[in-house]
Design a protein around this motif. Structure first.
Motif, PDB file in Angstrom:
ATOM      1  N   SER A 151     -19.209   0.981  34.864  1.00 27.66           N
ATOM      2  CA  SER A 151     -18.004   1.584  34.295  1.00 27.66           C
ATOM      3  C   SER A 151     -18.275   2.310  32.976  1.00 27.66           C
ATOM      4  O   SER A 151     -17.538   3.230  32.621  1.00 27.66           O
ATOM      5  CB  SER A 151     -16.938   0.517  34.071  1.00 27.66           C
ATOM      6  N   ARG A 152     -19.307   1.899  32.245  1.00 28.55           N
ATOM      7  CA  ARG A 152     -19.605   2.499  30.943  1.00 28.55           C
ATOM      8  C   ARG A 152     -20.999   3.093  30.955  1.00 28.55           C
ATOM      9  O   ARG A 152     -21.892   2.657  31.684  1.00 28.55           O
ATOM     10  CB  ARG A 152     -19.485   1.454  29.826  1.00 28.55           C
ATOM     11  N   LEU A 153     -21.184   4.101  30.123  1.00 32.26           N
ATOM     12  CA  LEU A 153     -22.449   4.813  30.064  1.00 32.26           C
ATOM     13  C   LEU A 153     -22.874   4.995  28.616  1.00 32.26           C
ATOM     14  O   LEU A 153     -22.040   5.312  27.753  1.00 32.26           O
ATOM     15  CB  LEU A 153     -22.320   6.180  30.732  1.00 32.26           C
ATOM     16  N   PHE A 154     -24.157   4.807  28.365  1.00 37.91           N
ATOM     17  CA  PHE A 154     -24.752   5.185  27.088  1.00 37.91           C
ATOM     18  C   PHE A 154     -25.657   6.377  27.333  1.00 37.91           C
ATOM     19  O   PHE A 154     -26.428   6.404  28.297  1.00 37.91           O
ATOM     20  CB  PHE A 154     -25.577   4.045  26.490  1.00 37.91           C
ATOM     21  N   ALA A 155     -25.553   7.381  26.481  1.00 37.55           N
ATOM     22  CA  ALA A 155     -26.432   8.536  26.571  1.00 37.55           C
ATOM     23  C   ALA A 155     -26.817   8.984  25.174  1.00 37.55           C
ATOM     24  O   ALA A 155     -26.024   8.888  24.240  1.00 37.55           O
ATOM     25  CB  ALA A 155     -25.767   9.684  27.333  1.00 37.55           C
ATOM     26  N   SER A 156     -28.051   9.476  25.042  1.00 36.98           N
ATOM     27  CA  SER A 156     -28.552   9.936  23.750  1.00 36.98           C
ATOM     28  C   SER A 156     -29.201  11.300  23.919  1.00 36.98           C
ATOM     29  O   SER A 156     -29.884  11.561  24.917  1.00 36.98           O
ATOM     30  CB  SER A 156     -29.594   8.945  23.213  1.00 36.98           C
ATOM     31  N   ILE A 214     -21.394   5.919  23.642  1.00 35.94           N
ATOM     32  CA  ILE A 214     -21.009   5.011  24.710  1.00 35.94           C
ATOM     33  C   ILE A 214     -19.617   5.437  25.154  1.00 35.94           C
ATOM     34  O   ILE A 214     -18.708   5.562  24.320  1.00 35.94           O
ATOM     35  CB  ILE A 214     -20.979   3.553  24.230  1.00 35.94           C
ATOM     36  N   PHE A 215     -19.435   5.673  26.449  1.00 31.68           N
ATOM     37  CA  PHE A 215     -18.124   6.115  26.903  1.00 31.68           C
ATOM     38  C   PHE A 215     -17.804   5.569  28.284  1.00 31.68           C
ATOM     39  O   PHE A 215     -18.684   5.118  29.022  1.00 31.68           O
ATOM     40  CB  PHE A 215     -18.001   7.638  26.892  1.00 31.68           C
ATOM     41  N   SER A 216     -16.530   5.608  28.615  1.00 33.31           N
ATOM     42  CA  SER A 216     -16.057   5.159  29.914  1.00 33.31           C
ATOM     43  C   SER A 216     -16.274   6.260  30.935  1.00 33.31           C
ATOM     44  O   SER A 216     -15.953   7.424  30.688  1.00 33.31           O
ATOM     45  CB  SER A 216     -14.572   4.795  29.829  1.00 33.31           C
ATOM     46  N   LEU A 217     -16.796   5.890  32.113  1.00 36.94           N
ATOM     47  CA  LEU A 217     -17.126   6.888  33.118  1.00 36.94           C
ATOM     48  C   LEU A 217     -15.950   7.248  34.020  1.00 36.94           C
ATOM     49  O   LEU A 217     -15.680   8.417  34.266  1.00 36.94           O
ATOM     50  CB  LEU A 217     -18.279   6.386  33.991  1.00 36.94           C
ATOM     51  N   SER A 243     -12.549   5.667  34.183  1.00 36.03           N
ATOM     52  CA  SER A 243     -11.140   5.512  33.818  1.00 36.03           C
ATOM     53  C   SER A 243     -10.653   6.760  33.097  1.00 36.03           C
ATOM     54  O   SER A 243     -11.429   7.519  32.525  1.00 36.03           O
ATOM     55  CB  SER A 243     -10.958   4.287  32.916  1.00 36.03           C
ATOM     56  N   GLY A 244      -9.344   6.958  33.117  1.00 36.38           N
ATOM     57  CA  GLY A 244      -8.773   8.114  32.464  1.00 36.38           C
ATOM     58  C   GLY A 244      -8.689   7.972  30.957  1.00 36.38           C
ATOM     59  O   GLY A 244      -8.491   8.937  30.241  1.00 36.38           O
ATOM     60  N   THR A 245      -8.836   6.733  30.460  1.00 37.62           N
ATOM     61  CA  THR A 245      -8.723   6.502  29.019  1.00 37.62           C
ATOM     62  C   THR A 245      -9.985   6.959  28.306  1.00 37.62           C
ATOM     63  O   THR A 245     -11.093   6.867  28.834  1.00 37.62           O
ATOM     64  CB  THR A 245      -8.504   5.003  28.740  1.00 37.62           C
ATOM     65  N   GLU A 246      -9.802   7.472  27.116  1.00 36.35           N
ATOM     66  CA  GLU A 246     -10.940   7.901  26.314  1.00 36.35           C
ATOM     67  C   GLU A 246     -11.496   6.703  25.551  1.00 36.35           C
ATOM     68  O   GLU A 246     -10.797   6.080  24.749  1.00 36.35           O
ATOM     69  CB  GLU A 246     -10.513   9.000  25.331  1.00 36.35           C
ATOM     70  N   TYR A 247     -12.728   6.355  25.844  1.00 36.63           N
ATOM     71  CA  TYR A 247     -13.401   5.282  25.110  1.00 36.63           C
ATOM     72  C   TYR A 247     -14.754   5.816  24.691  1.00 36.63           C
ATOM     73  O   TYR A 247     -15.631   6.017  25.519  1.00 36.63           O
ATOM     74  CB  TYR A 247     -13.542   4.041  25.984  1.00 36.63           C
ATOM     75  N   ASP A 248     -14.892   6.091  23.423  1.00 39.64           N
ATOM     76  CA  ASP A 248     -16.085   6.770  22.956  1.00 39.64           C
ATOM     77  C   ASP A 248     -16.559   6.128  21.653  1.00 39.64           C
ATOM     78  O   ASP A 248     -15.846   6.148  20.661  1.00 39.64           O
ATOM     79  CB  ASP A 248     -15.777   8.252  22.736  1.00 39.64           C
ATOM     80  N   VAL A 249     -17.733   5.527  21.686  1.00 37.76           N
ATOM     81  CA  VAL A 249     -18.333   4.880  20.515  1.00 37.76           C
ATOM     82  C   VAL A 249     -19.634   5.596  20.185  1.00 37.76           C
ATOM     83  O   VAL A 249     -20.451   5.855  21.074  1.00 37.76           O
ATOM     84  CB  VAL A 249     -18.616   3.394  20.780  1.00 37.76           C
ATOM     85  N   SER A 250     -19.839   5.921  18.920  1.00 39.86           N
ATOM     86  CA  SER A 250     -21.092   6.523  18.471  1.00 39.86           C
ATOM     87  C   SER A 250     -21.904   5.495  17.705  1.00 39.86           C
ATOM     88  O   SER A 250     -21.349   4.716  16.919  1.00 39.86           O
ATOM     89  CB  SER A 250     -20.817   7.735  17.573  1.00 39.86           C
ATOM     90  N   ALA A 310     -21.969  -3.015  20.992  1.00 37.22           N
ATOM     91  CA  ALA A 310     -21.487  -1.921  21.836  1.00 37.22           C
ATOM     92  C   ALA A 310     -19.999  -1.640  21.658  1.00 37.22           C
ATOM     93  O   ALA A 310     -19.485  -0.655  22.181  1.00 37.22           O
ATOM     94  CB  ALA A 310     -21.774  -2.232  23.305  1.00 37.22           C
ATOM     95  N   GLN A 311     -19.286  -2.493  20.896  1.00 38.99           N
ATOM     96  CA  GLN A 311     -17.861  -2.271  20.674  1.00 38.99           C
ATOM     97  C   GLN A 311     -17.605  -1.333  19.501  1.00 38.99           C
ATOM     98  O   GLN A 311     -16.595  -0.637  19.480  1.00 38.99           O
ATOM     99  CB  GLN A 311     -17.157  -3.617  20.416  1.00 38.99           C
ATOM    100  N   ASN A 312     -18.526  -1.317  18.527  1.00 39.36           N
ATOM    101  CA  ASN A 312     -18.297  -0.475  17.350  1.00 39.36           C
ATOM    102  C   ASN A 312     -19.493   0.390  16.969  1.00 39.36           C
ATOM    103  O   ASN A 312     -19.416   1.163  16.007  1.00 39.36           O
ATOM    104  CB  ASN A 312     -17.870  -1.335  16.147  1.00 39.36           C
ATOM    105  N   GLY A 313     -20.613   0.258  17.661  1.00 31.67           N
ATOM    106  CA  GLY A 313     -21.785   1.087  17.394  1.00 31.67           C
ATOM    107  C   GLY A 313     -22.615   0.663  16.204  1.00 31.67           C
ATOM    108  O   GLY A 313     -23.530   1.387  15.795  1.00 31.67           O
TER     109      GLY A 313
END
Length: 341
Positions: free
Chosen positions: A227-232, A240-243, A245-252, A288-291
């Motif tokens: 459900s979640r992805l990390f990319a660099s 880190i973001f949600s793949l 779901s429609g909700t925006e979840y984005d952690v740097s 992973a919740q706050n980076g």
């Protein structure tokens, strides 16, 4: 030294001191379980369940190991004959999710091997958009028997090995470094050096969603439930973001340096933590919740150029790291977290 030069020198020294004190120095001499596979590797990969590890050395030898016993289960080490020079060297490889098979990619075809019997099951031709393109990423599945292939011209192939069906689409403008299927198999994922992370339909190969980075992707990891992805990217964008779901979840990820290089990554089983490998012989643990960075840790290394090739986490809260020196280390994540508090 002129007054201006003195001011610049003092300012530079202060910046260095601030940077060093702000950064968590990697810890050494950690109490980890160590496995020596007795083979170095330029490329490496854990199986989906972490039971097996694959190493591909600079001499183009590839071997599959049982992590628990250190036994070599499969080896492909024969030199390429002069009559088969068009075959080229190994470009990519992938263990199937049930550990029964391994796909080994060469320039424009893939061999599928039975690991237990050491038997070649078949050779699959891939379909690039550029006639000079090469295989750059693989993912093999046995239920159903599908092979995902990424090429360095940006093309992705989905090959149904049982029914001999091929789907092809040029999704990226440069090398594809990652391909995968969703848990249900209806959505495919790819990432490339063009900075694009794409979700596309497994039936039509039509793009459904995309994430853009300014520079080429250097590492990517999905959570255990996909459900979640990390990319660099190659400089300073790590997200880190949600793949799905429609909700925006984005952690740097947050760190004091101007940039960091990320080579490998893995989410903890509970998705609370993220582990990332660097270009050196150490790795970092993140919230992973706050980076926020929790700590950095040196791996066991024999060579000065040792680095982490792959990472795997399990339901016991353990992290496995596979190094280019052929070492596998087991780390207890909760111990590391408590040690930094």
């Amino acid at each position: 030294m002129t007054q201006l030069a003195k001011q610049l020198f003092v300012g530079l020294c202060m910046a260095i001191v601030i940077n060093l004190t702000a950064c968590k120095e990697p810890l050494q001499d950690n109490d980890t379980q160590l496995v020596n596979l007795d083979q170095s590797g330029a490329q490496g990969q854990f199986s989906v369940d972490g039971r097996y590890a694959v190493l591909h050395d600079p001499g183009d030898k590839l071997a599959v190991f049982d992590v628990a016993t250190q036994m070599r289960l499969f080896q492909l080490a024969d030199p390429v004959p002069a009559s088969d020079a068009a075959k080229g060297n190994i470009q990519a490889f992938s263990l199937s999710e049930d550990n029964s098979q391994i796909a080994i990619g060469f320039r424009q075809f893939v061999e599928v091997w039975d690991i237990e019997q050491g038997k070649l099951l078949g050779t699959v031709t891939v379909y690039p958009s550029d006639e000079l393109a090469k295989v750059s990423a693989l993912r093999l599945y046995t239920r159903p028997h599908h092979l995902l292939v990424g090429l360095n011209d940006g093309t992705v192939n989905l090959l149904d090995l049982d029914n001999q069906l091929v789907k092809k689409a040029k999704l990226h403008n440069s090398k594809v470094i990652h391909v995968a299927k969703s848990a249900q198999g209806q959505i495919l994922l790819s990432a490339g050096h063009d900075g694009q992370v794409l979700l596309f339909d497994a039936h039509t190969l039509a793009t459904k969603r995309g994430f853009s980075f300014d520079r080429r992707i250097t590492s990517i990891a999905q959570s255990h439930d996909n459900s979640r992805l990390f990319a660099s990217d190659a400089l300073n964008e790590q997200r880190i973001f949600s793949l799905y779901s429609g909700t925006e979840y984005d952690v740097s990820l947050s760190y004091p340096e101007r940039f960091r290089w990320f080579r490998a990554a893995a989410f903890s089983d509970d998705e609370r933590y993220l582990a990332t490998g660097s270009s050196k012989a150490w790795w970092t643990l993140w919230d992973a919740q706050n980076g926020q960075e929790i700590g950095a840790y040196f791996i066991k290394a024999h060579s000065r150029d040792a680095t982490i090739l792959d990472m795997h986490t399990n339901s016991h809260g353990e992290l496995l790291t596979l190094s280019s020196d052929g070492f596998i280390e087991l780390w207890q994540i909760s111990t590391l977290v408590n040690g930094r508090q």
